[in-house]
Write a protein that holds these residues in place. Sequence first.
Motif, mmCIF file in Angstrom:
data_model
loop_
_atom_site.group_PDB
_atom_site.id
_atom_site.type_symbol
_atom_site.label_atom_id
_atom_site.label_comp_id
_atom_site.label_asym_id
_atom_site.label_seq_id
_atom_site.Cartn_x
_atom_site.Cartn_y
_atom_site.Cartn_z
ATOM 1 N N HIS A 111 14.575 -51.755 -11.006
ATOM 2 C CA HIS A 111 13.978 -51.655 -9.671
ATOM 3 C C HIS A 111 13.794 -53.029 -9.030
ATOM 4 O O HIS A 111 13.982 -53.184 -7.813
ATOM 5 C CB HIS A 111 12.618 -50.947 -9.758
ATOM 6 C CG HIS A 111 12.725 -49.483 -10.046
ATOM 7 N ND1 HIS A 111 11.645 -48.717 -10.428
ATOM 8 C CD2 HIS A 111 13.791 -48.636 -10.001
ATOM 9 C CE1 HIS A 111 12.034 -47.464 -10.596
ATOM 10 N NE2 HIS A 111 13.319 -47.384 -10.348
ATOM 11 N N ALA A 112 13.427 -54.010 -9.829
ATOM 12 C CA ALA A 112 13.199 -55.355 -9.290
ATOM 13 C C ALA A 112 14.464 -55.928 -8.670
ATOM 14 O O ALA A 112 14.401 -56.703 -7.710
ATOM 15 C CB ALA A 112 12.681 -56.277 -10.391
ATOM 16 N N MET A 113 15.618 -55.569 -9.203
ATOM 17 C CA MET A 113 16.884 -56.080 -8.680
ATOM 18 C C MET A 113 17.243 -55.482 -7.333
ATOM 19 O O MET A 113 18.100 -56.010 -6.620
ATOM 20 C CB MET A 113 18.007 -55.831 -9.689
ATOM 21 C CG MET A 113 17.910 -56.690 -10.936
ATOM 22 S SD MET A 113 19.351 -56.523 -12.038
ATOM 23 C CE MET A 113 18.951 -54.992 -12.872
ATOM 24 N N LEU A 114 16.595 -54.374 -6.955
ATOM 25 C CA LEU A 114 16.907 -53.727 -5.683
ATOM 26 C C LEU A 114 16.273 -54.435 -4.493
ATOM 27 O O LEU A 114 16.774 -54.326 -3.372
ATOM 28 C CB LEU A 114 16.438 -52.268 -5.715
ATOM 29 C CG LEU A 114 17.145 -51.341 -6.701
ATOM 30 C CD1 LEU A 114 16.451 -49.980 -6.706
ATOM 31 C CD2 LEU A 114 18.613 -51.188 -6.350
ATOM 32 N N GLY A 115 15.153 -55.109 -4.725
ATOM 33 C CA GLY A 115 14.458 -55.752 -3.612
ATOM 34 C C GLY A 115 13.911 -54.762 -2.615
ATOM 35 O O GLY A 115 13.790 -55.068 -1.423
ATOM 36 N N SER A 116 13.560 -53.576 -3.063
ATOM 37 C CA SER A 116 13.075 -52.527 -2.173
ATOM 38 C C SER A 116 11.598 -52.732 -1.848
ATOM 39 O O SER A 116 10.837 -53.290 -2.637
ATOM 40 C CB SER A 116 13.278 -51.158 -2.833
ATOM 41 O OG SER A 116 12.659 -50.137 -2.088
ATOM 42 N N LYS A 117 11.190 -52.242 -0.673
ATOM 43 C CA LYS A 117 9.786 -52.298 -0.273
ATOM 44 C C LYS A 117 9.009 -51.070 -0.734
ATOM 45 O O LYS A 117 7.798 -50.991 -0.534
ATOM 46 C CB LYS A 117 9.682 -52.440 1.248
ATOM 47 C CG LYS A 117 10.243 -53.757 1.788
ATOM 48 C CD LYS A 117 10.056 -53.852 3.284
ATOM 49 C CE LYS A 117 10.606 -55.184 3.822
ATOM 50 N NZ LYS A 117 10.446 -55.278 5.291
ATOM 51 N N THR A 118 9.695 -50.100 -1.331
ATOM 52 C CA THR A 118 9.024 -48.910 -1.834
ATOM 53 C C THR A 118 8.064 -49.274 -2.954
ATOM 54 O O THR A 118 8.433 -49.979 -3.894
ATOM 55 C CB THR A 118 10.054 -47.888 -2.359
ATOM 56 O OG1 THR A 118 10.980 -47.571 -1.324
ATOM 57 C CG2 THR A 118 9.362 -46.606 -2.823
ATOM 58 N N GLN A 119 6.840 -48.805 -2.853
ATOM 59 C CA GLN A 119 5.838 -49.071 -3.883
ATOM 60 C C GLN A 119 6.094 -48.185 -5.097
ATOM 61 O O GLN A 119 6.223 -46.964 -4.960
ATOM 62 C CB GLN A 119 4.436 -48.814 -3.338
ATOM 63 C CG GLN A 119 4.040 -49.715 -2.177
ATOM 64 C CD GLN A 119 3.954 -51.178 -2.607
ATOM 65 O OE1 GLN A 119 3.363 -51.505 -3.640
ATOM 66 N NE2 GLN A 119 4.539 -52.049 -1.806
ATOM 67 N N VAL A 120 6.155 -48.801 -6.277
ATOM 68 C CA VAL A 120 6.416 -48.048 -7.503
ATOM 69 C C VAL A 120 5.353 -48.385 -8.545
ATOM 70 O O VAL A 120 5.054 -49.562 -8.775
ATOM 71 C CB VAL A 120 7.813 -48.355 -8.087
ATOM 72 C CG1 VAL A 120 8.081 -47.461 -9.307
ATOM 73 C CG2 VAL A 120 8.904 -48.158 -7.040
#
Length: 240
Positions: A111-120
């Motif tokens: 997930h960290a590699m995606l750079g997404s703003k979605t909270q996980v």
Amino acid sequence: MGALITTHKIDLFEACRDLFDGVDEYAELCGETSCLAKRDGKLWAFATDPISSGRALAEFYDPGDGAQVLCLGAGGSATAITVHMMERAAVSGITVVDREPRRLKALEAIHAMLGSKTQVGYVENSDPRTNDRLIADLPPGSLVINATGMGKDVPGSPISEAALFPEGGCVWELNYRGELDFFRLAERQRDGRNLRLEDGWRYFIHGWAVVMERVFEIEIDRRGVARISAISESLRPKRD
């Protein structure tokens, strides 16, 4: 020409990584392969589950504002589904639960590699009662996924009989055969809680379709998927 990999997708990729001439972006990201195909004499490894899970999800779940996802299990299917959601910022937040801290750490790294703003959020837990409380905290319209394999690969359910699904929510049981205790509980609450239920059959169908697209270098449209589904429906394991 190619092959569908149905299990041990991570182990196979790790063991054979040096034998592949090429890997696609999802295989590289997720560290697994669900499809092998030849391209001009070269052997390619593809990870198609983020695509097939997205196609299956789009058929039955349209998240509203503030919708949350609770994913029970952090294995390959959970990885594919959450990667798809995070790439598209489809939901406001995702919580992933697993009893294995190693799996959670591996998923968090992806997930960290995606750079997404979605909270996980990542929760280490094996107690069904804790999962019940996590479900109870979800807002209406949220999605609850059983990606643990419990109910098929192993008996039981990741939640107890006391669990109460979110009002107007969606329940996705990735299994489509076995005891399906998780799914059967949701069925009993469907009318009273206004739930939308989905098992893993369409995910299975889309999985085959995407692999055929890669192996045969074709595009399978909705009509093609409908034909595949109609043919396979007669062979589908029947639930009691």
